[in-house]
Design a protein around this motif. Structure first.
Motif, PDB file in Angstrom:
ATOM      1  N   CYS A   1      50.855  58.960 -24.107  1.00  0.00           N
ATOM      2  CA  CYS A   1      50.605  58.772 -22.678  1.00  0.00           C
ATOM      3  C   CYS A   1      51.726  59.447 -21.896  1.00  0.00           C
ATOM      4  O   CYS A   1      52.686  59.941 -22.488  1.00  0.00           O
ATOM      5  CB  CYS A   1      50.514  57.280 -22.344  1.00  0.00           C
ATOM      6  SG  CYS A   1      52.103  56.419 -22.319  1.00  0.00           S
TER       7      CYS A   1
ATOM      8  N   CYS B   1      56.920  54.111 -21.082  1.00  0.00           N
ATOM      9  CA  CYS B   1      56.392  53.848 -22.433  1.00  0.00           C
ATOM     10  C   CYS B   1      57.404  54.352 -23.469  1.00  0.00           C
ATOM     11  O   CYS B   1      57.432  55.533 -23.819  1.00  0.00           O
ATOM     12  CB  CYS B   1      55.028  54.488 -22.656  1.00  0.00           C
ATOM     13  SG  CYS B   1      54.360  54.065 -24.287  1.00  0.00           S
TER      14      CYS B   1
ATOM     15  N   CYS C   1      55.790  56.176 -26.634  1.00  0.00           N
ATOM     16  CA  CYS C   1      55.324  57.554 -26.458  1.00  0.00           C
ATOM     17  C   CYS C   1      56.479  58.500 -26.177  1.00  0.00           C
ATOM     18  O   CYS C   1      56.446  59.657 -26.593  1.00  0.00           O
ATOM     19  CB  CYS C   1      54.277  57.624 -25.354  1.00  0.00           C
ATOM     20  SG  CYS C   1      52.695  56.909 -25.867  1.00  0.00           S
TER      21      CYS C   1
ATOM     22  N   CYS D   1      51.868  52.924 -28.622  1.00  0.00           N
ATOM     23  CA  CYS D   1      51.782  53.088 -27.162  1.00  0.00           C
ATOM     24  C   CYS D   1      51.637  51.735 -26.448  1.00  0.00           C
ATOM     25  O   CYS D   1      50.882  50.870 -26.879  1.00  0.00           O
ATOM     26  CB  CYS D   1      50.606  53.986 -26.782  1.00  0.00           C
ATOM     27  SG  CYS D   1      50.425  54.191 -24.998  1.00  0.00           S
ATOM     28  N   MET D   2      52.383  51.585 -25.358  1.00  0.00           N
ATOM     29  CA  MET D   2      52.409  50.312 -24.643  1.00  0.00           C
ATOM     30  C   MET D   2      51.530  50.313 -23.406  1.00  0.00           C
ATOM     31  O   MET D   2      51.402  49.281 -22.739  1.00  0.00           O
ATOM     32  CB  MET D   2      53.868  50.016 -24.243  1.00  0.00           C
ATOM     33  CG  MET D   2      54.746  49.787 -25.463  1.00  0.00           C
ATOM     34  SD  MET D   2      56.376  50.523 -25.276  1.00  0.00           S
ATOM     35  CE  MET D   2      57.255  49.154 -24.571  1.00  0.00           C
ATOM     36  N   THR D   3      50.953  51.444 -23.025  1.00  0.00           N
ATOM     37  CA  THR D   3      50.162  51.485 -21.788  1.00  0.00           C
ATOM     38  C   THR D   3      48.659  51.581 -22.056  1.00  0.00           C
ATOM     39  O   THR D   3      47.857  51.398 -21.149  1.00  0.00           O
ATOM     40  CB  THR D   3      50.534  52.713 -20.940  1.00  0.00           C
ATOM     41  OG1 THR D   3      50.136  53.894 -21.649  1.00  0.00           O
ATOM     42  CG2 THR D   3      52.015  52.764 -20.654  1.00  0.00           C
TER      43      THR D   3
HETATM   44 ZN   LIG Z   1      52.328  55.326 -24.324  1.00  0.00          ZN
END
Ligand SMILES: [Zn+2]
Ligand SMILES: [Zn+2]
Length: 364
Positions: free
Chosen positions: A95, A100, A103, A111-113
């Motif tokens: 992302c 993040c 990423c 990935c956190m989003t």
């Molecule tokens: Zn991410």
């Protein structure tokens, strides 16, 4: 050139006859001639239009994320690949969110989003076509000796990431985990389950595969060939499974069947680790004795771990392990590929899967 695609607006599948052949536009670009592309349940979901998004500006999405190809051209700054090399592309791309952490360190598998893109799945065209161009950092080299089975690298990365994490999680135990034999139970005998069973056997686990189909079947034969045991859930209850296996140290779940997962979670042994990799469909709610599950988890020091996608480390380990499996169990490994289709016939294995792993053969 041709590409196999899904058209969400009309809910159809078809060949795009004039999909533009990609060109290398950056110094680190690598052009691959696609040899084979594996088909899996994700493709089926995309082709059933419950999942998957075309890239912006396109009314179709080129399918295919389990690809394997031969390098035909490299950008000026590429030193790690040469024409003629075999390579496997990763699926997910990071992302763009500055916050993040995953990423930003090129670990989009964490990935956190959820704003990542995925080739052949989410906002990027896939690999079910003749040529693709990819940045070198998203490719892993595959030795020429694995030309026949290289298409299995991507589904194996699921297990590799899970086992990399399992080692870290079980390092919490205050003794040398590797010094003892451990009992692993694999739920599901599809390609992800069977490749997971191979990865576990290769690491010295005693492996029992628990799946729906009764013996005789090809998956059960493969399990026996790698020195594992196979039980059908139609004949053996979870209680009987636990009685036969003893204390289960690790469960590798590869079915997405939530009921089964919770039933087996209840039967996990002391200090055990339960790894979830299957994506469940929505089958409604079921009642469960949640107190008993939590009580077990606390009193038995258990861990529950979900894992998805894979990083570069898992891809490299998958290539190395595939070579090891090929040395130990060549027939069993090749036996995983049960169907081969031309690109024109891609809808058949995508919509009506049969056997274990179906592949689309594009190049030779
Ligand atoms: Zn991410
Ligand atoms: Zn897949």
């Amino acid at each position: 050139m041709r590409a196999a695609a899904v058209f969400p607006a009309t809910k159809t599948l078809g060949i795009v006859p004039d999909f533009p052949e990609p060109r290398i536009t950056s110094p680190k670009g690598v052009k691959l001639r696609i040899l084979q592309v594996g088909v899996c349940g994700t493709d089926r979901e995309i082709a059933s239009f419950v999942y998957g998004t075309p890239p912006e500006g396109y009314e179709y999405l080129v399918l295919g994320h389990e690809a394997f190809g031969e390098v035909v051209e490299v950008g000026a700054a590429v030193t790690e690949f040469r024409p003629g090399d075999l390579a496997i592309p990763m699926v997910r791309r990071p992302c763009v969110a500055p916050e993040c952490v995953a990423c930003r360190m090129d670990r989009s598998d964490f990935c956190m989003t959820a704003e990542y893109t995925e080739r052949g799945i989410m906002r990027l065209h896939g690999f079910m076509t003749e040529y693709v161009v990819e940045e070198a950092r998203y490719l892993s080299p595959v030795p020429a000796s694995l030309r026949e089975v290289g298409v299995l690298v991507e589904p194996l990365t699921i297990a590799e990431k899970a086992l990399l994490e399992a080692v870290r999680v079980q390092s919490r135990l205050p003794w040398d985990f590797a010094a003892y034999e451990h009992q692993a139970v694999v739920l599901g005998a599809g390609p992800v389950g069977l490749l997971g069973a191979m990865a576990l056997r290769h690491r010295g686990y005693a492996v029992t595969v628990y799946s729906l189909d009764r013996e005789p079947n090809r998956a059960a034969d493969i399990v026996q060939a790698i020195g594992g045991k196979y039980y059908s859930s139609q004949d053996v209850t979870v209680e009987q499974l636990v009685a036969a296996v003893g204390a289960i140290d690790l469960v590798y779940e590869a079915t997405g069947a939530a009921n089964l997962a919770f039933e087996v979670l209840r039967a996990l042994g002391p200090n055990g680790l339960f790894v979830l990799t299957g994506v469940p469909g929505r089958h409604g709610t079921t009642e469960f004795d949640t107190d008993a599950i939590l009580l077990n988890m606390v009193l038995k020091n258990q861990c529950l771990l979900g894992t998805v996608n894979a990083g570069k480390d898992a891809f490299e380990l998958a290539v190395a392990d595939l070579a090891a499996f090929d040395g130990k169990w060549p027939a069993a490994l090749r036996g995983l590929i049960t169907g081969r289709f031309a690109m024109e016939d891609f809808a058949e294995p995508v919509l009506r899967p049969a056997g274990i792993k179906n592949i689309i053969e594009i190049g030779r």
